[in-house]
Motif scaffolding. Structure first.
Motif, PDB file in Angstrom:
ATOM      1  N   ILE A 323       0.825  -1.211   0.000  1.00 41.86           N
ATOM      2  CA  ILE A 323       0.000   0.000   0.000  1.00 41.86           C
ATOM      3  C   ILE A 323       0.857   1.258   0.000  1.00 41.86           C
ATOM      4  N   GLN A 326       1.373   2.999  -3.282  1.00 52.06           N
ATOM      5  CA  GLN A 326       0.227   3.795  -3.732  1.00 52.06           C
ATOM      6  C   GLN A 326       0.254   5.186  -3.124  1.00 52.06           C
ATOM      7  N   ASN A 335      -3.399   5.741  -9.115  1.00 52.49           N
ATOM      8  CA  ASN A 335      -4.627   5.352  -8.405  1.00 52.49           C
ATOM      9  C   ASN A 335      -5.867   6.057  -8.948  1.00 52.49           C
ATOM     10  N   LYS A 341     -13.315   4.828  -5.400  1.00 51.75           N
ATOM     11  CA  LYS A 341     -12.136   5.201  -4.604  1.00 51.75           C
ATOM     12  C   LYS A 341     -12.106   4.434  -3.304  1.00 51.75           C
ATOM     13  N   THR A 342     -13.287   4.322  -2.686  1.00 49.01           N
ATOM     14  CA  THR A 342     -13.408   3.525  -1.467  1.00 49.01           C
ATOM     15  C   THR A 342     -14.281   2.331  -1.793  1.00 49.01           C
ATOM     16  N   PRO A 343     -13.736   1.116  -1.759  1.00 52.62           N
ATOM     17  CA  PRO A 343     -14.518  -0.072  -2.137  1.00 52.62           C
ATOM     18  C   PRO A 343     -15.833  -0.171  -1.378  1.00 52.62           C
ATOM     19  N   ARG A 413      -1.611  -9.922  -3.607  1.00 51.98           N
ATOM     20  CA  ARG A 413      -2.856  -9.677  -4.363  1.00 51.98           C
ATOM     21  C   ARG A 413      -3.322 -10.928  -5.094  1.00 51.98           C
ATOM     22  N   PHE A 426      -7.406  -4.258   1.397  1.00 52.69           N
ATOM     23  CA  PHE A 426      -7.276  -2.851   1.046  1.00 52.69           C
ATOM     24  C   PHE A 426      -6.348  -2.086   1.990  1.00 52.69           C
ATOM     25  N   SER A 431      -4.178  -0.582  -4.916  1.00 48.44           N
ATOM     26  CA  SER A 431      -5.554  -0.789  -5.394  1.00 48.44           C
ATOM     27  C   SER A 431      -5.599  -1.418  -6.786  1.00 48.44           C
ATOM     28  N   ASP A 432      -6.805  -1.833  -7.158  1.00 46.29           N
ATOM     29  CA  ASP A 432      -7.043  -2.362  -8.509  1.00 46.29           C
ATOM     30  C   ASP A 432      -6.773  -1.282  -9.558  1.00 46.29           C
TER      31      ASP A 432
END
Length: 1077
Positions: A323, A326, A335, A341-343, A413, A426, A431-432
């Motif tokens: 993380i 990122q 990103n 932005k927030t799952p 991941r 997360f 992130s994806d």
């Protein structure tokens, strides 16, 4: 002001004042005589406006010239001094002259200037600026907190001039100095040669003061000079003055690099990067402001000194934390996406809100808009990475180290647990969106060699992947920055005692390809998996919503849940289907397919070599260094295209041919040397799914839907030159997947085989493939007792095994579903406790899913047998298989048309994919296909468990009921009559042989042995057909589990002679007794 007024009046009354272009110039000159005389500077004739003005006045008063010449050094000095002052005023918009503007002439002085009152006082009335005082004057100007409060009019024109006020009164140090720099550049192009050096010095002063401002920002109160620098760049990008600002910055950077005692260049740039990152992190993909900032970052990546500092600054605080990458500047940019932005938090998401209220066309437009912005965004990311790679070796090393460390820190991941624990995921990993964008940029970097026949591809050296425990210096020198690859499983294991020849240094192509494939493995795969799961959840929600509406229950919560999930799904689909990204990925995967085929051929030369069969046996294959994720990525990508971007496949015919070749070589066991190609049976089985994804498919569509275009795919498949080997490879993997060594192999094999049925059906419709399948069947018929059972014989045996198991399971589940449905409809669930009711509902749902799966698979297996038996008969009617297929067909007919069929009548057949009419039709087709073979018909009555003449009569009745063609019904009726007569004869024989001695009976089947054979290790005698069937599935002695093959068994001739004699005697005895006996 009174003293100043008197002074002005005295000067105006002086007769020599007429020599000057203005009263201000005369006053300035007079004041200058009180100061220390300045050193003279050689100069030529002045051509400036100010110079001309003074010269003209002197020329008109020659007598005065003589007097002035006696009083002062020279008129050149006078002109030069005045012009330097005017030039400084024009460049820096500052002055020491606070005289009445009406007394000044219009000789090129600016309309507004900042009056440096304190400095003027310190100079004891000197009201002009020169090269000795300008440095102090500029410093004083920069220290003014509100320079706008010190503005004075320089001309008598009192018209409001906001632009002049803004330029002169700008309190921001960096923009002010940049403006001064530009004005100095303009002066350099205009001033006469004798003033040129002064103009250049003024320009250099702007640079040196900008350096001072950046090195000592704490001096400049209430100013954030780093923010000003970034704003200057931003305004330039948006206002098309970017090159001018860059020129200024290049000079400032050079000055900063020359003086790093107070602060290093890195310490100056880091605050700028931090401000940049803070501004960018909250921008959305479709905001135009984002692209202005990306232009700035592009400049940073192009500038050799900034780019190095940028990469040093982007190193994470904890390089082992995924993380953290990122949270760096580069990571913040990566990103940015249309993904959430927030799952899980849809609120404030800028894309696809309230999708149920939008038309398909509106959503298509929004997706297209996102794709357009994504294309621009990925182009910028690519250019940034490319610039950084093309900078100094140190900057390139820093970037590649960042990428290698990032991928290693985010390896988790790809773990199964990561998808099962999203909260932890997360917090631990990038992130994806980060990986999707990074992958898109890296894919663009790979395009120069992403052509299947590219000679550059062959320079790829996979031994890179086995390197480990390198020092930082070794990584730099050998170009090895990816980490942890030695822990990855490769396509084949490294042979024991193999000596690996590592390269002294690896090419950027090798590193780029490996890093890109690893990025795709960690990023794209997870998004694909999410989309499949969301798709399934949306279908379930739709069904629940529909049921709730029909029952009149509250559907508001379900609707909101559906809306939220649909927003996430559409956003993810838009992010993953950007056309240019998909095309770049397709190019790379097709090229990697071609590369791996070349490696499988042992090609390490500069040119591609053609593929021929059989494949060569390799002793030193480089495939043992290639990680499995190369093949997994390719498979995953083409399956994704089939599901979510099918049109891309149709436009990529050339690429598909390379994919077919890869599948042919790596999926099957064409030449029995497959251990040299790919070991993992699960990965080989996945290639069958890839084959199903890329082949033409004609599906049943809903009314109004358009059938996708398949022309190019049909052309590629029909003309594929290795069609026979591809068909064999498919059947090989069908067989091999039976024994994977996995504890869940029994359940897995059905999922793996599911796409294979569709492929077989398509191949059977193409002559080249059909003939190759028939050739395999012919070979099997000729080699039934070979040491290793022929491939096609094993295939048919497993196909029947599957059919028996699947349809039997489906029947069981349908029976359970019917019982639960009856209980529910009778209201028996109403009186149950909530927990018990939920348990019943859960059971019904579970049985429904399982029943549907088994029905789908049994439909496929029976359908496959139906078309295979249309042209392949010899194997099916051989004693090895005939009894098994007959007992299977009769057993299913008994449930589908006999008295037991009532147990399967669930409410909605289609809900569980139960197609009894199709099953009956396919079973009858199999019977009719094989019914011409006498020994097959004679074997039917031997099925004592399910066969009866009544069963076939019931089948004829059902065929009529489901409106099958008349010729089919007639043919089946005739076959039923023929089998009935054979059944009567068989019954007589059964009665004849009922008293056979036990030693004549097969110990497994309890039937009379006609061809007894002896098993060597257990020394047990069985019938040849019995052991042959057993060895198709399990090559061990059934009595002691020791290895056994058909070539090891020996005929028990002595026992066979006894059986034959007993049969002859028994037959003769029966004939002597006559019919009455």
């Amino acid at each position: 002001m009174t003293d100043q007024g008197n002074n002005n009046q005295n000067i105006s009354q002086n007769p020599f004042a007429a020599l000057f272009s203005s009263l201000a110039d005369a006053k300035q000159f007079a004041s200058g005589q009180k100061a220390t005389p300045q050193q003279s500077v050689d100069s030529g004739e002045s051509q400036s406006e100010s110079d001309n003005s003074v010269s003209d006045s002197i020329d008109e008063n020659e007598d005065s010239v003589a007097e002035i010449s006696r009083s002062f050094r020279s008129r050149q000095e006078l002109c030069e001094q005045l012009n330097v002052n005017h030039m400084i005023q024009r460049i820096f918009l500052i002055t020491l002259d606070n005289s009445d503007p009406s007394l000044r002439g219009g000789n090129g002085i600016p309309p507004r200037c900042v009056y440096l009152e304190e400095m003027a006082a310190d100079l004891d009335g000197q009201d002009w600026l020169n090269m000795d005082t300008i440095e102090q004057a500029l410093f004083n100007r920069l220290l003014l907190q509100e320079p706008g409060n010190h503005l004075i009019y320089m001309t008598s024109c009192s018209v409001v001039n906001l632009s002049a006020d803004r330029d002169a009164g700008d309190k921001r140090a960096i923009p002010y100095l940049y403006a001064c720099y530009q004005r100095a550049k303009e002066e350099i192009t205009k001033v006469p040669e004798k003033l040129l050096s002064y103009a250049v010095r003024c320009k250099n002063l702007t640079v040196s003061n900008a350096r001072t401002v950046l090195l000592t920002p704490e001096i400049y109160i209430s100013q954030n000079v780093y923010e000003q620098l970034l704003d200057l760049l931003l305004e330039a990008v948006r206002g098309a003055q970017f090159e001018e600002v860059v020129e200024f910055l290049e000079d400032v950077i050079a000055s900063l690099l020359a003086d790093q005692e107070v602060r290093t260049f890195g310490e100056v740039m880091v605050p700028v990067f931090d401000i940049f990152q803070g501004r960018v992190k909250d921008l959305d993909l479709c905001q135009l402001l984002l692209y202005s900032y990306l232009e700035i970052l592009l400049y940073f990546s192009r500038q050799k000194d900034i780019s190095k500092v940028l990469m040093e600054h982007s190193q994470p605080k904890d390089p082992n934390s995924g993380i953290q990458y990122q949270k760096t500047l580069l990571g913040t940019i990566l990103n940015i996406s249309c993904l959430l932005k927030t799952p899980g938090v849809v609120e404030n998401h800028g894309f696809f809100l309230n999708p149920s209220r939008s038309s398909p066309q509106e959503m298509k437009v929004q997706e297209s808009n996102i794709h357009q912005f994504m294309g621009q965004f990925h182009d910028k990311l690519y250019q940034i990475l490319k610039n950084l790679l093309q900078q100094s070796s140190e900057t390139r090393h820093l970037l590649l180290s960042w990428l290698g460390g990032c991928l290693q820190a985010n390896m988790g991941r790809a773990k199964i647990w990561a998808n099962q624990m999203p909260e932890i995921f997360f917090q631990m990993f990038a992130s994806d969106a980060f990986f999707l964008n990074l992958g898109a940029a890296l894919l663009k970097l790979c395009q120069p060699f992403s052509r299947p026949y590219s000679a550059k591809l062959l320079t790829f050296n996979p031994t890179y992947c086995l390197l480990k425990e390198l020092s930082e210096e070794e990584r730099r020198n050998r170009n090895v920055h990816a980490r942890g690859l030695d822990k990855e499983t490769c396509l084949i294991p490294v042979p024991p005692q193999k000596t690996v020849e590592f390269a002294q240094s690896y090419s950027l192509l090798t590193e780029n390809l490996i890093i890109t494939q690893l990025t795709m493995h960690l990023g794209f795969h997870r998004l694909h998996d999410q989309m499949v799961k969301m798709n399934q959840s949306l279908h379930r929600l739709q069904g629940t919503w529909r049921d709730t509406q029909l029952s009149g229950g509250p559907a508001t919560e379900l609707r909101e849940q559906f809306e939220r999930l649909m927003t996430v799904y559409l956003s993810t689909k838009a992010a993953t289907t950007q056309p240019a990204m998909l095309q770049n990925c397709l190019n790379l995967q097709a090229s990697c397919a071609a590369l791996l085929v070349q490696l499988s051929l042992g090609n390490q030369g500069p040119e591609h070599i053609p593929l021929t069969f059989p494949l060569p046996e390799l002793e030193n294959s480089l495939l043992c260094f290639v990680p499995e994720f190369f093949a997994e990525n390719m498979g995953d990508f083409f399956i994704f295209l089939r599901r979510f971007a099918d049109e891309v496949l149709e436009s990529s015919a050339e690429s598909l041919e390379h994919v077919l070749t890869f599948i042919t070589v790596f999926m099957g066991n064409v030449d029995r040397l497959f251990t040299h190609r790919m070991k993992n049976p699960h990965l080989r089985a996945k290639l069958a799914e890839v084959l199903e994804a890329v082949m033409p498919h004609m599906e049943t569509l809903s009314p109004g839907a358009t059938q996708p275009i398949m022309f190019q795919r049909q052309r590629v498949f029909s003309s594929y030159r290795h069609a026979p080997q591809l068909a064999e490879a498919l059947i090989t993997v069908f067989v091999d997947i039976e024994f994977t060594g996995d504890p869940h192999q029994f359940e897995q094999k059905f999922n793996y085989r599911r796409p294979m049925y569709a492929i077989l059906k398509y191949m059977w419709g193409e002559e080249s493939y059909r003939e190759s399948i028939k050739h395999l069947a012919d070979y099997a018929s000729e080699n039934l007792e070979a040491m290793n059972p022929p491939l096609f014989l094993r295939f048919l045996n497993l196909l029947m095994n599957d059919a028996i198991f699947l349809l039997d399971e489906a029947i069981q589940y349908l029976s359970k579903i019917k019982i639960l449905q009856l209980e529910r409809d009778r209201g028996e669930w109403d009186s149950l406790a909530p927990d018990a009711r939920r348990e019943k509902e859960s059971s019904l749902q579970m049985f429904g899913q399982l029943g549907r799966f088994h029905n789908i698979m049994s439909n496929e297996t029976i359908g496959t047998l139906a078309f295979l038996t249309s042209e392949i008969k010899g194997l099916f009617v051989h004693p090895f298989l005939a009894e098994r297929i007959i007992s299977m067909l009769n057993y299913f007919l008994q449930h589908l048309v006999g008295p037991k069929m009532g147990a399967l009548k669930v409410k909605d057949f289609s809900e569980f994919d139960f197609k009894p009419q199709q099953l009956v039709s396919d079973i009858c087709t199999i019977y009719l296909n094989l019914g011409d073979e006498e020994n097959f018909c004679a074997t039917v009555p031997k099925d004592g468990r399910s066969y009866s003449p009544t069963l076939f009569c019931q089948t004829v009745r059902v065929l009529k009921k489901i409106n099958k063609p008349g010729d089919m019904i007639v043919s089946f009726s005739l076959l039923a009559d023929k089998i009935k007569s054979l059944a009567d004869r068989h019954q007589q024989e059964e009665e004849t042989y009922s008293d056979a001695p036990d030693e004549f009976l097969d110990p497994i089947m309890s039937t009379l042995m006609l061809d007894p054979v002896l098993l060597p290790s257990s020394n047990v005698t069985v019938d040849r057909s019995t052991i042959a069937r057993h060895l198709l599935s399990d090559q061990t002695d059934p009595f002691n589990r020791s290895p056994l093959t058909m070539d090891q068994i020996r005929p028990n001739e002595e026992l066979r002679q006894k059986i034959m004699k007993w049969l002859a005697d028994h037959k003769q005895s029966n004939q002597q007794m006559g019919p009455s006996g």
